[in-house]
Design a protein around this motif. Structure first.
Motif, mmCIF file in Angstrom:
data_model
loop_
_atom_site.group_PDB
_atom_site.id
_atom_site.type_symbol
_atom_site.label_atom_id
_atom_site.label_comp_id
_atom_site.label_asym_id
_atom_site.label_seq_id
_atom_site.Cartn_x
_atom_site.Cartn_y
_atom_site.Cartn_z
ATOM 1 N N ARG A 1 53.492 131.327 58.378
ATOM 2 C CA ARG A 1 52.913 131.079 57.060
ATOM 3 C C ARG A 1 52.665 129.583 56.850
ATOM 4 O O ARG A 1 51.609 129.170 56.354
ATOM 5 C CB ARG A 1 53.859 131.620 55.976
ATOM 6 C CG ARG A 1 53.392 131.369 54.548
ATOM 7 C CD ARG A 1 52.045 131.995 54.289
ATOM 8 N NE ARG A 1 51.615 131.835 52.918
ATOM 9 C CZ ARG A 1 50.385 132.039 52.496
ATOM 10 N NH1 ARG A 1 49.430 132.403 53.369
ATOM 11 N NH2 ARG A 1 50.085 131.895 51.219
ATOM 12 N N ALA A 2 53.632 128.772 57.240
ATOM 13 C CA ALA A 2 53.467 127.327 57.091
ATOM 14 C C ALA A 2 52.310 126.807 57.939
ATOM 15 O O ALA A 2 51.530 125.941 57.504
ATOM 16 C CB ALA A 2 54.772 126.616 57.467
ATOM 17 N N ALA A 3 52.166 127.325 59.159
ATOM 18 C CA ALA A 3 51.063 126.887 60.024
ATOM 19 C C ALA A 3 49.717 127.282 59.435
ATOM 20 O O ALA A 3 48.741 126.506 59.480
ATOM 21 C CB ALA A 3 51.236 127.483 61.420
ATOM 22 N N ASN A 4 49.640 128.502 58.858
ATOM 23 C CA ASN A 4 48.377 128.943 58.250
ATOM 24 C C ASN A 4 48.004 128.078 57.046
ATOM 25 O O ASN A 4 46.841 127.687 56.869
ATOM 26 C CB ASN A 4 48.487 130.400 57.819
ATOM 27 C CG ASN A 4 48.536 131.350 58.990
ATOM 28 O OD1 ASN A 4 48.173 130.986 60.111
ATOM 29 N ND2 ASN A 4 49.016 132.576 58.759
ATOM 30 N N LEU A 5 48.982 127.783 56.199
ATOM 31 C CA LEU A 5 48.703 126.941 55.038
ATOM 32 C C LEU A 5 48.251 125.549 55.465
ATOM 33 O O LEU A 5 47.328 124.970 54.874
ATOM 34 C CB LEU A 5 49.950 126.848 54.153
ATOM 35 C CG LEU A 5 50.344 128.131 53.409
ATOM 36 C CD1 LEU A 5 51.663 127.920 52.665
ATOM 37 C CD2 LEU A 5 49.255 128.561 52.437
ATOM 38 N N TYR A 6 48.914 125.029 56.480
ATOM 39 C CA TYR A 6 48.538 123.698 56.951
ATOM 40 C C TYR A 6 47.118 123.703 57.511
ATOM 41 O O TYR A 6 46.318 122.789 57.255
ATOM 42 C CB TYR A 6 49.531 123.234 58.017
ATOM 43 C CG TYR A 6 49.215 121.872 58.581
ATOM 44 C CD1 TYR A 6 49.493 120.717 57.859
ATOM 45 C CD2 TYR A 6 48.631 121.741 59.834
ATOM 46 C CE1 TYR A 6 49.195 119.463 58.364
ATOM 47 C CE2 TYR A 6 48.317 120.493 60.347
ATOM 48 C CZ TYR A 6 48.602 119.355 59.611
ATOM 49 O OH TYR A 6 48.302 118.121 60.122
ATOM 50 N N ARG B 1 49.883 122.019 65.315
ATOM 51 C CA ARG B 1 51.012 122.703 64.694
ATOM 52 C C ARG B 1 50.923 124.196 64.926
ATOM 53 O O ARG B 1 51.953 124.857 65.175
ATOM 54 C CB ARG B 1 51.029 122.396 63.196
ATOM 55 C CG ARG B 1 52.173 123.078 62.453
ATOM 56 C CD ARG B 1 52.252 122.639 61.019
ATOM 57 N NE ARG B 1 52.558 121.218 60.906
ATOM 58 C CZ ARG B 1 52.870 120.624 59.749
ATOM 59 N NH1 ARG B 1 52.919 121.336 58.621
ATOM 60 N NH2 ARG B 1 53.125 119.326 59.711
ATOM 61 N N THR B 2 49.730 124.755 64.884
ATOM 62 C CA THR B 2 49.564 126.191 65.132
ATOM 63 C C THR B 2 49.896 126.525 66.584
ATOM 64 O O THR B 2 50.570 127.535 66.874
ATOM 65 C CB THR B 2 48.126 126.612 64.799
ATOM 66 O OG1 THR B 2 47.847 126.297 63.436
ATOM 67 C CG2 THR B 2 47.925 128.092 65.007
ATOM 68 N N PRO C 1 51.690 136.920 58.284
ATOM 69 C CA PRO C 1 53.010 136.360 58.647
ATOM 70 C C PRO C 1 54.127 137.400 58.622
ATOM 71 O O PRO C 1 55.008 137.401 59.482
ATOM 72 C CB PRO C 1 53.223 135.279 57.584
ATOM 73 C CG PRO C 1 51.848 134.897 57.131
ATOM 74 C CD PRO C 1 51.051 136.157 57.200
ATOM 75 N N THR D 1 53.692 126.371 67.061
ATOM 76 C CA THR D 1 54.369 127.507 66.428
ATOM 77 C C THR D 1 54.254 128.763 67.286
ATOM 78 O O THR D 1 55.237 129.496 67.486
ATOM 79 C CB THR D 1 53.771 127.757 65.038
ATOM 80 O OG1 THR D 1 53.936 126.588 64.238
ATOM 81 C CG2 THR D 1 54.441 128.935 64.357
ATOM 82 N N THR E 1 58.131 132.608 58.530
ATOM 83 C CA THR E 1 58.042 131.354 57.782
ATOM 84 C C THR E 1 57.195 130.328 58.520
ATOM 85 O O THR E 1 56.341 129.641 57.927
ATOM 86 C CB THR E 1 59.445 130.808 57.532
ATOM 87 O OG1 THR E 1 60.235 131.789 56.847
ATOM 88 C CG2 THR E 1 59.389 129.525 56.718
ATOM 89 N N ALA E 2 57.416 130.214 59.824
ATOM 90 C CA ALA E 2 56.653 129.239 60.604
ATOM 91 C C ALA E 2 55.166 129.599 60.641
ATOM 92 O O ALA E 2 54.290 128.714 60.549
ATOM 93 C CB ALA E 2 57.215 129.164 62.021
#
Length: 698
Positions: free
Chosen positions: A119-124, A74-75, A23, A78, A116-117
């Motif tokens: 990282r959030a997509a990877n976590l999700y 979501r990925t 990210p 993004t 940030t986006a």
């Protein structure tokens, strides 16, 4: 060394240019690329719409690639938004100026948003993958649980119907890794119901479940007295012959010596540090084969020295000595015998037992400090102080024999069993059956808690209730196959097992593979054993073993000499002119002896002609059967008589003589009977233990 360290320290951090972007590095790469394109475009007058077109193409391309690898929505959103926002900023910066504080500040804000986006997509995406994997595992577990619940319900109903025991709850159903059955862990009903209520009806349960022949249902004690373990075998592992496992890795007396396979397909191991063992089996049940399996386990052990007593010409231990025995009677320097001592006669057995008693008594005195340091009353057995395992073939019969000499031998054997447990000297005895006479000795019942019964379907003399007192549901017909039977140890209740099959070639391989692993007696034991042990492999005491190295039958006809080929027949000294020199005569005699062995192997059992008129004067040369007295017997008979003479006062059985001379038993028995009639041998009648003895020892 100093220069190299300094050079490494001044290089700085090592960057991996091949690694993918995360990210942070991804956002940094995107913003610096946008700034470079905007600066170049503004300086060269590039149309801003080009940047918008490139951003749209990138968004479409990444969306298509993401759909191909089944990325989450979501990925995809993004990545597409990052391309569109980046291209929008680049077009705006080209149209205005990319080097203003407004442009640079908005670019930094976009970079932080990109990181940030992402990282959030990877976590999700990781969370969704973990949840998917967990759902799959739950599905598998639910399917497996459903199968186990069905098994539990089926057997609860069956046990209540057949045994009259209503199990309130089955706590677990364990499927065996070998795929040959399963175990139910169940609670017993209140009111004092014990597990043997189910154990005694094991055969009825197996019949009700329509299990294949050789598959059993066994009830065993659970974790407490209110629980029961029910082993159900669904695949018969007893009917097929399983060879002794290769590899021959080291084993230890403390970790268990494998003796065969349980019906679950797992190894059946025994722990003999404090226990003696008893193996019973009638003729043809595979007892001798299992004895070799026992010796194989001891040969692999790093803390066991094996002594063998076999008064039947030492046949149980010979295969473990022959690979290391040279024709001159010496032990090979490269290969050690698989056993440490072999006694085939009464005198040798007495010497062995007396040496064991001396060793045990000396160990009790010499190792007091060692046991005090270890805070134990048992001698710590190791490779430096090995345990002596005394294997006695048909030893149980020795203990109940009425013969005066055997009674003396039995007293020594019982003294070894009674006195030397703590000093690391234990026994393995074999017997022909589980009868009252064999098991009537209290010492055997008390010390030999490890017991094996090879039934082979034989019912006579196989009282399993005497051999395994307290065990329920054991029947001989459950193990009708050769090498199969029951094994009970202090660690596990009596249950079915199958001994491995081991062949002479594999015995040689084991002796060779383990030759560097055999421990030697400690110094204290060596001194106590004395000369009887130190000279156990002296050529004068292994002469009878050397005889076995020269009696291998020929596998094919020998090549004829040139004179025989020229004349079209045998080049027999009896048909030649004997006017030759001394050297030639010696060569002819040697060749004649070789020919005579070949001839008698093929023709020694035929009926010889009656020449009449008394004995024929035989010319020098080959001792032809046609020139001998018809009552003298074949040439191999002299070899048999010599072997019987070497066996001493114990004599030899006809079957053993047949093995020595390489002839069939019927032929050997007939010629031995003739030799006895002529006074060359003495027949000692003793039922199945009848032997022929040389007159010098009679």
């Amino acid at each position: 060394m100093t220069t190299s360290t300094k050079t490494t320290a001044t290089r700085g951090p090592v960057l991996d240019w091949v690694a993918g972007h995360g990210p942070v590095t991804g956002a940094l790469s995107a913003t610096t690329g946008m700034l470079a394109v905007a600066t170049t475009g503004a300086a060269t007058g590039m149309p801003p719409t080009w940047a918008l077109a490139a951003g749209a193409a990138g968004a479409i391309g990444h969306t298509a690639a993401g759909l191909r690898v089944r990325a989450l929505g979501r990925t995809l959103a993004t990545r597409a938004a990052s391309w569109l926002l980046g291209s929008g900023w680049t077009a705006w910066a080209i149209a205005t100026t990319p080097l203003s504080w407004t442009a640079l500040g908005s670019l930094a804000t976009l970079g932080i948003g990109f990181g940030t986006a992402a990282r959030a997509a990877n976590l999700y995406e990781e969370a969704v993958e973990e949840e998917t994997r967990a759902a799959q595992l739950r599905l598998i577990a639910s399917e497996l649980s459903a199968e186990r619940r069905a098994i539990a319900a089926e057997w609860v109903e069956r046990i209540e119907r057949v045994c009259g025991v209503a199990l309130p709850r089955v706590k677990a159903v364990e499927m065996w890794e070998t795929g040959t059955g399963f175990t139910l862990d169940a609670e017993l009903p209140a009111g004092g119901t014990t597990y043997d209520r189910i154990a005694k009806d094991g055969p009825r349960l197996a019949a009700d479940a329509r299990l294949p022949h050789g598959c059993t249902v066994a009830a065993l004690p659970g974790i407490d007295q209110g629980r029961v373990l029910i082993d159900v075998t669904t695949v018969n592992v007893l009917e097929k012959e399983t060879m002794y496992p290769t590899g021959y890795g080291p084993v230890s007396l403390h970790t268990g010596i494998p003796w065969g396979l349980r019906t679950s397909g797992t190894e059946a191991s025994v722990f003999l540090r404090e226990q003696c063992a008893l193996i019973v089996g009638p003729t043809g049940s595979g007892k001798t084969n299992m004895l070799h399996t026992v010796l194989a386990g001891f040969a692999r052990a790093t803390d066991v020295v094996t002594w063998v007593i076999d008064l039947n010409a030492g046949s149980a231990g010979l295969p473990w000595v022959r690979p290391a025995l040279a024709p001159d009677g010496q032990i090979s320097a490269d290969v050690k015998p698989g056993i440490d001592w072999l006694a085939s006669t009464y005198d040798e057995a007495v010497a062995m037992l007396e040496a064991a008693l001396r060793i045990g008594k000396q160990r009790k005195v010499a190792y007091q400090d060692l046991m005090a340091q270890a805070n134990t009353d048992l001698l710590p057995i190791s490779a430096q102080i090995p345990q002596i395992m005394l294997v006695v073939d048909e030893g149980a019969e020795i203990l109940v024999s009425t013969d005066k000499k055997m009674r003396a031998l039995a007293r020594l054997l019982l003294e070894v069993i009674r006195l030397l447990r703590s000093m690391g000297i234990r026994t393995v005895l074999t017997a022909l059956g589980a009868t009252s006479s064999v098991l009537g000795n209290l010492m055997i019942r008390r010390e030999a808690k490890t017991r094996a019964a090879l039934t082979g379907g034989e019912t006579e003399g196989m009282d399993l209730s005497k051999l395994f007192p307290g065990a329920r549901g054991l029947r001989v017909d459950q193990a009708p196959y050769k090498g199969s039977g029951f094994l009970g140890t202090p660690e596990s209740s009596a249950a079915l097992f199958k001994a491995w099959r081991i062949l002479p070639a594999q015995i040689r391989d084991i002796v060779t593979a383990t030759t560097d692993r055999h421990p030697v007696l400690d110094k204290v034991s060596l001194q106590a054993a004395g000369s009887a042990y130190a000279e156990r492999w002296h050529p004068s005491r292994t002469a009878w073993m050397r005889a076995t190295l020269t009696t291998t039958p020929s596998t094919g006809p020998a090549s004829p000499p040139a004179s025989q080929a020229a004349s079209g027949g045998l080049n027999l000294s009896a048909l030649r002119n004997q006017d030759t020199g001394a050297g030639t005569e010696e060569d002819a005699d040697a060749l004649a002896r070789k020919f005579m062995r070949e001839i008698d192997q093929h023709f020694g059992t035929t009926t010889e002609p009656d020449l009449g008129g008394g004995p024929v004067e035989q010319p020098p040369g080959l001792d032809l059967s046609a020139l001998r007295d018809k009552n003298a017997g074949p040439a191999w008979l002299a070899e048999a008589i010599n072997a019987i003479k070497a066996a001493g006062p114990d004599g030899m059985k006809p079957a053993t003589v047949a093995d020595v001379v390489g002839r069939d038993r019927k032929t050997v028995r007939a010629h031995l009977r003739g030799a006895a009639e002529r006074g060359e041998l003495v027949y000692r009648e003793n039922g199945p233990h009848s032997v022929y003895v040389h007159p010098d020892h009679a």
